[in-house]
Design an enzyme around this catalytic site. Structure first.
Site, PDB file in Angstrom:
ATOM      1  N   ARG A  56       0.841  -1.208   0.000  1.00 45.69           N
ATOM      2  CA  ARG A  56       0.000   0.000   0.000  1.00 45.69           C
ATOM      3  C   ARG A  56       0.876   1.259   0.000  1.00 45.69           C
ATOM      4  NH1 ARG A  56      -4.453  -0.139   4.517  1.00 45.69           N
ATOM      5  NH2 ARG A  56      -5.188   1.747   3.466  1.00 45.69           N
ATOM      6  N   GLN A  86     -10.096   9.312   8.829  1.00 47.05           N
ATOM      7  CA  GLN A  86      -9.896   7.874   9.054  1.00 47.05           C
ATOM      8  C   GLN A  86      -8.823   7.360   8.089  1.00 47.05           C
ATOM      9  OE1 GLN A  86     -13.998   5.798   9.658  1.00 47.05           O
ATOM     10  NE2 GLN A  86     -14.403   7.696   8.507  1.00 47.05           N
ATOM     11  N   ASN A  87      -8.425   8.219   7.147  1.00 46.35           N
ATOM     12  CA  ASN A  87      -7.480   7.792   6.113  1.00 46.35           C
ATOM     13  C   ASN A  87      -6.055   7.792   6.651  1.00 46.35           C
ATOM     14  OD1 ASN A  87      -9.724   7.747   4.496  1.00 46.35           O
ATOM     15  ND2 ASN A  87      -9.320   9.737   3.558  1.00 46.35           N
ATOM     16  N   VAL A  88      -5.269   6.886   6.134  1.00 43.49           N
ATOM     17  CA  VAL A  88      -3.866   6.798   6.562  1.00 43.49           C
ATOM     18  C   VAL A  88      -2.943   7.396   5.501  1.00 43.49           C
ATOM     19  CG1 VAL A  88      -4.283   4.802   8.057  1.00 43.49           C
ATOM     20  CG2 VAL A  88      -3.664   4.410   5.654  1.00 43.49           C
ATOM     21  N   ASP A  89      -3.543   7.865   4.376  1.00 45.34           N
ATOM     22  CA  ASP A  89      -2.721   8.541   3.372  1.00 45.34           C
ATOM     23  C   ASP A  89      -2.412   9.958   3.869  1.00 45.34           C
ATOM     24  OD1 ASP A  89      -5.783   8.851   1.567  1.00 45.34           O
ATOM     25  OD2 ASP A  89      -4.727  10.525   2.495  1.00 45.34           O
ATOM     26  N   HIS A 104      -6.792   6.668  12.482  1.00 45.70           N
ATOM     27  CA  HIS A 104      -6.368   5.288  12.241  1.00 45.70           C
ATOM     28  C   HIS A 104      -4.904   5.175  11.870  1.00 45.70           C
ATOM     29  CE1 HIS A 104     -10.864   4.321  11.313  1.00 45.70           C
ATOM     30  NE2 HIS A 104     -10.632   4.481  12.599  1.00 45.70           N
TER      31      HIS A 104
HETATM   32  N1  APR Z   1     -16.305  10.646  -3.451  1.00 50.39           N
HETATM   33  C1  APR Z   1     -16.889  10.604  -2.224  1.00 50.39           C
HETATM   34  N2  APR Z   1     -17.222   9.457  -1.600  1.00 50.39           N
HETATM   35  C2  APR Z   1     -16.970   8.307  -2.262  1.00 50.39           C
HETATM   36  C3  APR Z   1     -16.379   8.261  -3.549  1.00 50.39           C
HETATM   37  C4  APR Z   1     -16.036   9.509  -4.146  1.00 50.39           C
HETATM   38  N3  APR Z   1     -15.452   9.579  -5.348  1.00 50.39           N
HETATM   39  N4  APR Z   1     -16.263   6.961  -3.923  1.00 50.39           N
HETATM   40  C5  APR Z   1     -16.769   6.216  -2.907  1.00 50.39           C
HETATM   41  N5  APR Z   1     -17.203   7.018  -1.914  1.00 50.39           N
HETATM   42  C6  APR Z   1     -17.827   6.667  -0.637  1.00 50.39           C
HETATM   43  C7  APR Z   1     -18.539   5.345  -0.620  1.00 50.39           C
HETATM   44  O1  APR Z   1     -19.872   5.500  -1.107  1.00 50.39           O
HETATM   45  C8  APR Z   1     -18.515   5.014   0.875  1.00 50.39           C
HETATM   46  O2  APR Z   1     -19.605   5.596   1.550  1.00 50.39           O
HETATM   47  O3  APR Z   1     -16.788   6.562   0.310  1.00 50.39           O
HETATM   48  C9  APR Z   1     -17.222   5.683   1.350  1.00 50.39           C
HETATM   49  C10 APR Z   1     -16.115   4.692   1.595  1.00 50.39           C
HETATM   50  O4  APR Z   1     -16.496   3.876   2.676  1.00 50.39           O
HETATM   51  P1  APR Z   1     -15.456   2.797   3.209  1.00 50.39           P
HETATM   52  O5  APR Z   1     -14.844   2.088   2.045  1.00 50.39           O
HETATM   53  O6  APR Z   1     -16.148   2.004   4.267  1.00 50.39           O
HETATM   54  O7  APR Z   1     -14.281   3.671   3.855  1.00 50.39           O
HETATM   55  P2  APR Z   1     -14.262   4.339   5.280  1.00 50.39           P
HETATM   56  O8  APR Z   1     -15.622   4.782   5.703  1.00 50.39           O
HETATM   57  O9  APR Z   1     -13.181   5.358   5.249  1.00 50.39           O
HETATM   58  O10 APR Z   1     -13.790   3.106   6.224  1.00 50.39           O
HETATM   59  C11 APR Z   1     -13.520   3.398   7.567  1.00 50.39           C
HETATM   60  O11 APR Z   1     -12.683   1.161   7.857  1.00 50.39           O
HETATM   61  O12 APR Z   1     -11.413  -0.601   7.171  1.00 50.39           O
HETATM   62  C12 APR Z   1     -11.444   0.469   7.997  1.00 50.39           C
HETATM   63  O13 APR Z   1      -9.596   1.596   8.845  1.00 50.39           O
HETATM   64  C13 APR Z   1     -10.355   1.443   7.686  1.00 50.39           C
HETATM   65  O14 APR Z   1     -10.399   3.837   7.902  1.00 50.39           O
HETATM   66  C14 APR Z   1     -11.098   2.717   7.369  1.00 50.39           C
HETATM   67  C15 APR Z   1     -12.420   2.520   8.060  1.00 50.39           C
END
Ligand code: APR
Length: 232
Positions: A56, A86-89, A104
């Site tokens: 990653r 919540q992002n690690v980037d 996170h």
């Molecule tokens: N713009 C805005 N939102 C978007 C886009 C976009 N281009 N593409 C997807 N999404 C939305 C999706 O609809 C979804 O609601 O981003 C959200 C991503 O959700 P997740 O994949 O669950 O990510 P996240 O909520 O950050 O997860 C939280 O889960 O696995 C752990 O530690 C990890 O920090 C992460 C945490």
């Protein structure tokens, strides 16, 4: 200045080419989250987990902030802005945001296996030393590990994040499915008078009876709409 708090998730980095977790084709479609992103998984197979984060890190090295990150940073001209991510980037950092709370952890940092939150052991990884291998040591002599908060570990920054949200005049959720606690629970700490906006191309279930303004768009377009609403 009014205080605005952004709670961002993987979706804000999607347009920068970084995969989300729970969209179809997302990271948790390809890997078993318990194997690569939990403390049990780490102790079960440290090499697998170290390699997952090495991959990653290499994938992240050419990514750039997108318009959404940049608009969040630009709002610092008009608001006291805090980003709780919540992002690690490090795309919010690259975009110029000056107040960022990583719930996170951070992909480009490493720490002690024995005491991951010992500040003396947290080190920056650079473009020429991005990998962590079994045998690499932290400053306390224990195995070096990713500075990531895994499932099953506490979220040390959650108290700071709660305080930020409690003081927010405006709360904006961008790109999070609000599936993961305690991060998802932060919306409950907004004062009753604090408007909540959610920017996401898909409907997001926010477990609250609060009125929410949904901007059902991708992060970059949604942020443009939010900025025009806030600055009109
Ligand atoms: N713009 C805005 N939102 C978007 C886009 C976009 N281009 N593409 C997807 N999404 C939305 C999706 O609809 C979804 O609601 O981003 C959200 C991503 O959700 P997740 O994949 O669950 O990510 P996240 O909520 O950050 O997860 C939280 O889960 O696995 C752990 O530690 C990890 O920090 C992460 C945490």
């Amino acid at each position: 200045m009014k205080k605005i708090v952004f709670l961002t998730g993987a979706g804000i980095s999607a347009e920068s080419g970084i995969s989300t977790f729970r969209d179809s084709g997302g990271l948790w479609d390809k890997y078993n989250v318990q194997d690569v992103a939990s403390i049990e998984g780490y102790w079960r197979n440290r090499e697998l987990v170290l390699e997952f984060y090495n991959v990653r890190r290499h994938e992240s090295v050419n990514t750039k902030p997108n318009k959404a990150h940049l608009l969040v940073a630009e709002l610092e001209k008009n608001f006291d802005v805090t980003v709780v991510t919540q992002n690690v980037d490090n795309l919010h950092e690259q975009a110029g945001s000056s107040k960022i709370v990583h719930l996170h952890g951070e992909l480009m940092k490493a720490t002690s296996e024995r005491d991951p939150n010992d500040p003396r052991c947290i080190v920056e990884l650079g473009p020429d030393n991005m990998d962590i291998h079994l045998g690499d040591k932290a400053k306390d002599g224990s195995q070096l590990r990713p500075f990531i908060v895994w499932f099953g570990e506490s979220v040390p920054m959650i108290e700071v994040a709660v305080e930020e949200v409690e003081e927010a005049d405006i709360l904006v959720v961008v790109g999070s499915s609000l599936n993961v606690y305690p991060a998802a629970g932060l919306v409950h700490y907004a004062r009753p008078t604090t408007p909540i906006y959610v920017i996401d191309p898909k409907p997001v279930e926010v477990h609250t009876n609060r009125s929410i303004t949904f901007i059902q768009k991708k992060a970059s377009e949604g942020m443009e709409e939010l900025v025009s609403l806030l600055l009109k």
